[in-house]
Design a protein around this motif. Structure first.
Motif, PDB file in Angstrom:
ATOM      1  N   ASP A   1       0.858  -1.028   0.040  1.00  0.00           N
ATOM      2  CA  ASP A   1      -0.030   0.263  -0.013  1.00  0.00           C
ATOM      3  C   ASP A   1       0.973   1.283   0.031  1.00  0.00           C
ATOM      4  OD1 ASP A   1      -1.777   2.071   0.416  1.00  0.00           O
ATOM      5  OD2 ASP A   1      -2.828   0.855   1.792  1.00  0.00           O
ATOM      6  N   LEU A   2       0.785   2.060  -1.079  1.00  0.00           N
ATOM      7  CA  LEU A   2       1.685   3.186  -1.229  1.00  0.00           C
ATOM      8  C   LEU A   2       0.995   4.495  -0.880  1.00  0.00           C
ATOM      9  CD1 LEU A   2       3.502   2.155  -4.423  1.00  0.00           C
ATOM     10  CD2 LEU A   2       4.099   1.577  -2.087  1.00  0.00           C
ATOM     11  N   ASP A   3      -0.224   4.368  -0.540  1.00  0.00           N
ATOM     12  CA  ASP A   3      -1.094   5.536  -0.278  1.00  0.00           C
ATOM     13  C   ASP A   3      -0.385   6.726   0.940  1.00  0.00           C
ATOM     14  OD1 ASP A   3      -3.161   4.649  -1.882  1.00  0.00           O
ATOM     15  OD2 ASP A   3      -4.315   4.051  -0.232  1.00  0.00           O
ATOM     16  N   HIS A   4       0.282   6.231   1.807  1.00  0.00           N
ATOM     17  CA  HIS A   4       0.859   7.117   2.747  1.00  0.00           C
ATOM     18  C   HIS A   4       2.527   7.124   2.457  1.00  0.00           C
ATOM     19  CE1 HIS A   4      -2.948   7.181   4.613  1.00  0.00           C
ATOM     20  NE2 HIS A   4      -3.061   6.043   4.435  1.00  0.00           N
ATOM     21  N   LEU A   5       2.990   6.986   1.172  1.00  0.00           N
ATOM     22  CA  LEU A   5       4.293   6.866   1.235  1.00  0.00           C
ATOM     23  C   LEU A   5       4.671   8.052   0.354  1.00  0.00           C
ATOM     24  CD1 LEU A   5       7.016   5.123   1.529  1.00  0.00           C
ATOM     25  CD2 LEU A   5       6.458   4.238  -0.724  1.00  0.00           C
ATOM     26  N   MET A   6       5.847   8.569   0.614  1.00  0.00           N
ATOM     27  CA  MET A   6       6.369   9.927  -0.051  1.00  0.00           C
ATOM     28  C   MET A   6       7.793   9.658  -0.242  1.00  0.00           C
ATOM     29  SD  MET A   6       4.365  13.183   1.165  1.00  0.00           S
ATOM     30  CE  MET A   6       5.072  14.186  -0.065  1.00  0.00           C
ATOM     31  N   ILE A   7       8.447   9.587  -1.380  1.00  0.00           N
ATOM     32  CA  ILE A   7       9.958   9.547  -1.296  1.00  0.00           C
ATOM     33  C   ILE A   7      10.510  10.877  -2.015  1.00  0.00           C
ATOM     34  CG2 ILE A   7      11.616   8.149  -2.478  1.00  0.00           C
ATOM     35  CD1 ILE A   7       9.797   5.989  -2.430  1.00  0.00           C
ATOM     36  N   HIS A   8      11.424  11.590  -1.518  1.00  0.00           N
ATOM     37  CA  HIS A   8      11.947  12.652  -1.467  1.00  0.00           C
ATOM     38  C   HIS A   8      13.452  12.526  -2.301  1.00  0.00           C
ATOM     39  CE1 HIS A   8       8.892  14.557   0.793  1.00  0.00           C
ATOM     40  NE2 HIS A   8       9.105  13.576   1.454  1.00  0.00           N
ATOM     41  N   GLY A   9      13.817  13.127  -3.110  1.00  0.00           N
ATOM     42  CA  GLY A   9      14.920  13.036  -3.840  1.00  0.00           C
ATOM     43  C   GLY A   9      15.193  13.443  -5.333  1.00  0.00           C
ATOM     44  N   ALA A  10      15.917  13.716  -5.929  1.00  0.00           N
ATOM     45  CA  ALA A  10      16.138  14.186  -7.348  1.00  0.00           C
ATOM     46  C   ALA A  10      16.784  13.086  -8.198  1.00  0.00           C
ATOM     47  CB  ALA A  10      17.116  15.337  -7.343  1.00  0.00           C
ATOM     48  N   GLU A  11      15.748  12.639  -8.939  1.00  0.00           N
ATOM     49  CA  GLU A  11      16.295  11.597  -9.856  1.00  0.00           C
ATOM     50  C   GLU A  11      17.543  12.178 -11.000  1.00  0.00           C
ATOM     51  OE1 GLU A  11      15.488   8.463 -10.777  1.00  0.00           O
ATOM     52  OE2 GLU A  11      13.218   8.050 -10.117  1.00  0.00           O
ATOM     53  N   GLY A  12      18.306  11.133 -11.226  1.00  0.00           N
ATOM     54  CA  GLY A  12      19.483  11.350 -12.282  1.00  0.00           C
ATOM     55  C   GLY A  12      20.551  12.047 -11.625  1.00  0.00           C
ATOM     56  N   THR A  13      20.966  12.144 -10.333  1.00  0.00           N
ATOM     57  CA  THR A  13      21.882  12.824  -9.584  1.00  0.00           C
ATOM     58  C   THR A  13      22.499  11.599  -8.648  1.00  0.00           C
ATOM     59  OG1 THR A  13      20.527  13.191  -7.488  1.00  0.00           O
ATOM     60  CG2 THR A  13      20.585  14.934  -9.128  1.00  0.00           C
ATOM     61  N   GLU A  14      24.096  12.064  -8.558  1.00  0.00           N
ATOM     62  CA  GLU A  14      24.890  11.073  -7.785  1.00  0.00           C
ATOM     63  C   GLU A  14      24.174  10.811  -6.016  1.00  0.00           C
ATOM     64  OE1 GLU A  14      28.825  12.360  -6.070  1.00  0.00           O
ATOM     65  OE2 GLU A  14      29.455  10.673  -7.228  1.00  0.00           O
ATOM     66  N   THR A  15      23.558  11.587  -5.639  1.00  0.00           N
ATOM     67  CA  THR A  15      23.016  11.349  -4.399  1.00  0.00           C
ATOM     68  C   THR A  15      21.891  12.218  -4.305  1.00  0.00           C
ATOM     69  OG1 THR A  15      25.189  11.682  -3.077  1.00  0.00           O
ATOM     70  CG2 THR A  15      23.382  12.014  -1.751  1.00  0.00           C
TER      71      THR A  15
ATOM     72  N   PHE B   1      19.013  12.256  -2.309  1.00  0.00           N
ATOM     73  CA  PHE B   1      18.748  13.364  -1.301  1.00  0.00           C
ATOM     74  C   PHE B   1      19.983  13.101  -0.337  1.00  0.00           C
ATOM     75  CE2 PHE B   1      17.172  14.099   2.805  1.00  0.00           C
ATOM     76  CZ  PHE B   1      16.105  15.253   2.558  1.00  0.00           C
ATOM     77  N   PRO B   2      20.713  14.485  -0.246  1.00  0.00           N
ATOM     78  CA  PRO B   2      21.943  14.489   0.442  1.00  0.00           C
ATOM     79  C   PRO B   2      21.617  14.441   1.976  1.00  0.00           C
ATOM     80  CG  PRO B   2      21.580  16.412  -1.039  1.00  0.00           C
ATOM     81  CD  PRO B   2      20.266  15.487  -1.103  1.00  0.00           C
ATOM     82  N   CYS B   3      22.499  13.741   2.461  1.00  0.00           N
ATOM     83  CA  CYS B   3      22.396  13.306   4.049  1.00  0.00           C
ATOM     84  C   CYS B   3      23.889  12.966   4.227  1.00  0.00           C
ATOM     85  CB  CYS B   3      21.603  12.174   4.126  1.00  0.00           C
ATOM     86  SG  CYS B   3      21.895  10.582   3.461  1.00  0.00           S
ATOM     87  N   ARG B   4      24.031  12.473   5.736  1.00  0.00           N
ATOM     88  CA  ARG B   4      25.321  11.983   6.126  1.00  0.00           C
ATOM     89  C   ARG B   4      25.006  10.774   7.096  1.00  0.00           C
ATOM     90  NH1 ARG B   4      29.356  14.949   4.930  1.00  0.00           N
ATOM     91  NH2 ARG B   4      30.959  14.008   6.913  1.00  0.00           N
ATOM     92  N   TYR B   5      26.022   9.680   6.877  1.00  0.00           N
ATOM     93  CA  TYR B   5      25.751   8.422   7.837  1.00  0.00           C
ATOM     94  C   TYR B   5      26.639   8.422   9.000  1.00  0.00           C
ATOM     95  CZ  TYR B   5      24.058   6.061   3.480  1.00  0.00           C
ATOM     96  OH  TYR B   5      23.437   5.300   2.475  1.00  0.00           O
ATOM     97  N   PHE B   6      26.003   8.115  10.141  1.00  0.00           N
ATOM     98  CA  PHE B   6      26.620   7.989  11.276  1.00  0.00           C
ATOM     99  C   PHE B   6      26.677   6.676  11.859  1.00  0.00           C
ATOM    100  CE2 PHE B   6      25.463  12.440  10.868  1.00  0.00           C
ATOM    101  CZ  PHE B   6      26.250  13.027  11.283  1.00  0.00           C
TER     102      PHE B   6
END
Length: 132
Positions: free
Chosen positions: A93-107, A109-114
């Motif tokens: 069920d994808l009704d409450h799902l949103m995905i953020h990020g720019a297609e075609g880029t290296e990253t 959605f920019p973030c940092r891992y810890f």
């Protein structure tokens, strides 16, 4: 290594301690997945090539997949010809799902891992290589 977490800026707000699904498995291509439907959404970072791959990774994730997989008790509410399916054939069920990020880029959605063994100030996902 213990669980990898992430932090990121989203719409001017700092998100901290975001669980990361699939760290190191797709060259740092990170997506911010937002699962709504409650007072506060669940945010996850999913490392995957595309948005569809991020959905598949989430659906296949043992810890978080239940958030989009339809339980057997509710399957009758979904039309088999028009519903969405996960990578193992499960109804999702994808009704409450949103995905953020720019297609075609290296990253997308920019973030940092810890996490344990990572630098104190975090690491760019494109530099992260997961090893057991």
């Amino acid at each position: 290594m213990s669980e990898v977490k992430s932090c990121a800026i989203f719409n001017g707000h700092e998100l901290k301690d975001i669980p990361v699904i699939n760290p190191g498995d797709w060259f740092g291509k990170t997506w911010l997945v937002e699962i709504g439907g409650s007072y506060w959404p669940l945010f996850l970072i999913v490392e995957a090539d595309t948005i569809q791959d991020a959905i598949d990774e989430l659906a296949g994730n043992e810890k978080y997949g239940h958030n989009i997989i339809v339980s057997e008790d509710d399957l009758a509410d979904y039309d088999a010809e028009t519903c969405n399916y996960g990578p193992s054939g499960q109804v999702i069920d994808l009704d409450h799902l949103m995905i953020h990020g720019a297609e075609g880029t290296e990253t997308p959605f920019p973030c940092r891992y810890f996490g344990d063994g990572l630098p104190k100030d975090g690491m760019n996902p494109t530099k992260f290589c997961y090893r057991d």
